[in-house]
Design an enzyme around this catalytic site. Structure first.
Site, mmCIF file in Angstrom:
data_model
loop_
_atom_site.group_PDB
_atom_site.id
_atom_site.type_symbol
_atom_site.label_atom_id
_atom_site.label_comp_id
_atom_site.label_asym_id
_atom_site.label_seq_id
_atom_site.Cartn_x
_atom_site.Cartn_y
_atom_site.Cartn_z
ATOM 1 N N HIS A 1 -7.858 5.523 7.873
ATOM 2 C CA HIS A 1 -6.942 6.473 7.069
ATOM 3 C C HIS A 1 -7.107 6.251 5.765
ATOM 4 O O HIS A 1 -6.633 5.468 5.059
ATOM 5 C CB HIS A 1 -5.960 5.727 7.907
ATOM 6 C CG HIS A 1 -4.411 6.367 6.594
ATOM 7 N ND1 HIS A 1 -4.186 7.557 6.506
ATOM 8 C CD2 HIS A 1 -3.737 5.726 5.659
ATOM 9 C CE1 HIS A 1 -3.780 8.146 5.875
ATOM 10 N NE2 HIS A 1 -3.282 7.113 5.358
ATOM 11 N N ASP B 1 -3.452 12.132 8.652
ATOM 12 C CA ASP B 1 -4.681 12.471 9.607
ATOM 13 C C ASP B 1 -4.812 13.486 10.890
ATOM 14 O O ASP B 1 -5.486 14.564 9.728
ATOM 15 C CB ASP B 1 -5.829 11.411 9.483
ATOM 16 C CG ASP B 1 -5.405 10.838 8.191
ATOM 17 O OD1 ASP B 1 -5.155 10.655 7.241
ATOM 18 O OD2 ASP B 1 -5.808 9.605 8.745
ATOM 19 N N ASN C 1 1.177 -5.809 -0.550
ATOM 20 C CA ASN C 1 2.353 -5.046 1.061
ATOM 21 C C ASN C 1 1.582 -5.775 2.522
ATOM 22 O O ASN C 1 1.596 -6.050 3.305
ATOM 23 C CB ASN C 1 1.417 -3.392 1.627
ATOM 24 C CG ASN C 1 1.453 -2.771 0.569
ATOM 25 O OD1 ASN C 1 3.122 -3.132 0.521
ATOM 26 N ND2 ASN C 1 2.012 -1.297 0.729
ATOM 27 N N GLY D 1 11.760 -1.441 8.018
ATOM 28 C CA GLY D 1 11.650 -0.709 6.292
ATOM 29 C C GLY D 1 12.443 1.104 6.227
ATOM 30 O O GLY D 1 11.921 1.998 6.014
HETATM 31 P P1 NAD Z 1 8.770 3.471 0.395
HETATM 32 O O1 NAD Z 1 9.029 2.733 -1.034
HETATM 33 O O2 NAD Z 1 10.176 4.453 0.076
HETATM 34 O O3 NAD Z 1 10.125 2.755 1.225
HETATM 35 C C1 NAD Z 1 9.781 1.335 1.685
HETATM 36 C C2 NAD Z 1 10.390 0.601 2.756
HETATM 37 O O4 NAD Z 1 10.582 0.012 3.465
HETATM 38 C C3 NAD Z 1 11.887 0.349 1.045
HETATM 39 O O5 NAD Z 1 13.053 0.883 1.975
HETATM 40 C C4 NAD Z 1 11.869 -1.121 1.436
HETATM 41 O O6 NAD Z 1 12.861 -1.695 0.688
HETATM 42 C C5 NAD Z 1 11.481 -2.138 2.613
HETATM 43 N N1 NAD Z 1 10.382 -3.027 2.506
HETATM 44 C C6 NAD Z 1 9.756 -3.603 1.616
HETATM 45 N N2 NAD Z 1 9.275 -4.585 2.111
HETATM 46 C C7 NAD Z 1 9.919 -4.910 3.345
HETATM 47 C C8 NAD Z 1 10.625 -6.172 4.021
HETATM 48 N N3 NAD Z 1 9.638 -7.644 3.384
HETATM 49 N N4 NAD Z 1 11.070 -6.008 5.402
HETATM 50 C C9 NAD Z 1 11.433 -5.001 5.659
HETATM 51 N N5 NAD Z 1 11.353 -4.196 4.562
HETATM 52 C C10 NAD Z 1 10.680 -4.210 3.278
HETATM 53 O O7 NAD Z 1 7.457 4.031 0.781
HETATM 54 P P2 NAD Z 1 7.679 4.699 1.832
HETATM 55 O O8 NAD Z 1 7.109 6.208 1.349
HETATM 56 O O9 NAD Z 1 7.998 4.563 3.019
HETATM 57 O O10 NAD Z 1 5.591 3.797 1.928
HETATM 58 C C11 NAD Z 1 6.093 3.375 3.135
HETATM 59 C C12 NAD Z 1 4.362 2.545 3.508
HETATM 60 O O11 NAD Z 1 3.703 3.720 4.390
HETATM 61 C C13 NAD Z 1 3.513 2.465 2.485
HETATM 62 O O12 NAD Z 1 2.208 1.410 1.915
HETATM 63 C C14 NAD Z 1 2.376 4.074 2.545
HETATM 64 O O13 NAD Z 1 1.480 3.871 1.609
HETATM 65 C C15 NAD Z 1 2.513 4.086 3.934
HETATM 66 N N6 NAD Z 1 2.527 5.563 4.259
HETATM 67 C C16 NAD Z 1 0.834 5.338 5.213
HETATM 68 C C17 NAD Z 1 1.121 6.594 5.903
HETATM 69 C C18 NAD Z 1 -0.288 6.252 7.038
HETATM 70 O O14 NAD Z 1 -0.138 7.371 7.366
HETATM 71 N N7 NAD Z 1 -0.048 5.210 7.603
HETATM 72 C C19 NAD Z 1 1.534 7.768 5.131
HETATM 73 C C20 NAD Z 1 2.307 7.490 4.084
HETATM 74 C C21 NAD Z 1 2.455 6.019 3.921
HETATM 75 C C1 LMR Z 2 -0.876 9.539 2.996
HETATM 76 O O1 LMR Z 2 -2.240 9.596 3.701
HETATM 77 O O2 LMR Z 2 -0.517 10.276 2.833
HETATM 78 C C2 LMR Z 2 -0.786 8.460 2.819
HETATM 79 O O3 LMR Z 2 -1.695 6.635 3.057
HETATM 80 C C3 LMR Z 2 -0.418 8.004 1.968
HETATM 81 C C4 LMR Z 2 -1.030 7.808 0.359
HETATM 82 O O4 LMR Z 2 -1.476 6.644 0.039
HETATM 83 O O5 LMR Z 2 -1.182 8.381 0.939
#
Ligand code: NAD
Ligand code: LMR
Length: 331
Positions: free
Chosen positions: A191, A164, A108, A23
């Protein structure tokens, strides 16, 4: 020329590791890749995405640290993963205003399941750091996939909850007028919303009045919403998440390298509340050469925190079951 792979070093706890980002073309993936390029333990950085990874790799590769960077498209996922010591997964869609993290499940879950299958096939010994939401469900999804492939090592599967922890430091410092760099606040549970439980009673903030404490806890629990609303449809936290992901992956590498006292909260397969049906729970974890070496208990809690933990567990049971059921029904 004679070439020694990064992998052959890692078994003897060296400082040369292959890290794959799945990703890597996304909002988190790009800055995370840059921050990993700056980590001197990373000698081989593999950037994979459905599209755009070779461009990110070419860009990041110009940063003059001692590592190679390569971008991979879907036709070369095996090469991206092979020999990886650590795999970080931020692939998947982010929230828009009005959505919960659980609303991302339908999209997802299958993305994470399929990437977990590939990781099981091509890098079965790697440590997996799951960022894709909803983390409370995507981590159990990965566990089920790895079990079905016979390669599940609970010590090497981590849900990344570090954002967090960063927010707790930042927000508490704003309330108390302290330097956030000096704040050390343990955040446990999961989370999302009420599953995020900061243990303020174990910090210098234990004497906050109830109203201030409640507002601070609420802000930590729902901090993600602030970013989602401010981005107004353009996604969720990416830059702070990249920092959090790089810190967590860096700690996993520090542990693999044999450094001592590497402790981070993470959402892991945990014994703490298994007897209540909560198979995964975030608490402080000591990271070592084999992954999660020790899962710490929660320590002494205030009555207020006991109440927060109770609510967190109630929600987590359903979130975890949803992930497990998904893999059973959609193997
Ligand atoms: P984004 O849409 O900017 O980027 C996601 C990327 O994943 C894209 O480039 C897309 O092409 C790629 N992708 C999709 N399917 C794929 C696959 N099968 N194989 C490889 N790549 C693939 O999104 P983002 O802002 O980078 O967020 C990504 C994820 O992280 C989201 O689910 C978001 O909710 C999560 N997130 C988690 C936290 C946390 O604290 N754990 C924090 C922020 C965001
Ligand atoms: C965060 O905590 O910022 C991430 O899990 C993205 C979201 O959906 O809030």
């Amino acid at each position: 020329m004679f070439k020694v792979s990064a992998r052959s070093f890692s078994a003897s706890a060296s400082n040369a590791y292959k890290v794959a980002v799945l990703g890597a073309g996304g909002g988190i993936g790009q800055p995370l890749s840059l921050l990993l390029k700056l980590n001197h333990k990373v000698t081989d950085l593999a950037l994979y995405d459905l599209k755009g990874a070779p461009g990110v790799a070419a860009d990041v590769s110009h940063v003059p640290t001692n590592s190679t960077v390569k971008g991979y498209n879907p036709d070369s996922l095996e090469q991206a993963l092979s020999g990886s010591d650590v795999i970080v997964i931020p692939a998947g869609v982010p929230r828009k205003p009005g959505m919960t993290r659980d609303d991302l499940f339908n999209t997802n879950a299958s993305i994470v399941r399929d990437l977990a299958k590939a990781a099981a096939d091509y890098a079965p010994n790697a440590s997996l750091c799951i960022i894709s939401n909803p983390v409370n469900s995507t981590v159990p999804i990965v566990a089920e996939v790895l079990k079905s492939k016979g390669v599940y090592n609970p010590k090497k599967l981590f849900g990344v909850t570090t954002l967090d922890v960063l927010r707790a430091s930042r927000f508490a410092s704003e309330v108390a007028g302290t330097n956030p760099v000096n704040e050390k606040i343990t955040v446990v549970g999961g989370h999302s919303g009420v599953t995020i439980v900061p243990l303020l009673s174990q910090t210098n903030h234990k004497s906050l009045d109830a109203e201030t404490r409640d507002a601070l806890v609420h802000r930590i629990q729902f901090g993600g919403d602030e970013v989602v609303q401010a981005k107004d449809g353009a996604g969720s936290a990416t830059l702070s998440m990249a920092q959090a992901g790089a810190r967590f992956a860096g700690s996993v590498l520090d542990g693999l390298a044999g450094e001592t006292d590497v402790v981070e909260p993470s959402f892991v397969d945990s014994p703490l509340f298994k007897d209540e049906g909560v198979d995964f729970f975030s608490s402080k974890v000591t990271l070592g050469p084999e992954g999660a070496e020790k899962i710490h208990g929660l320590g002494e809690l205030s009555d207020y925190e006991e109440g927060l933990i109770k609510k967190a567990k109630e929600t987590l049971v359903g979130n975890i079951k949803k992930g497990v059921d998904f893999v059973k029904q959609n193997p």
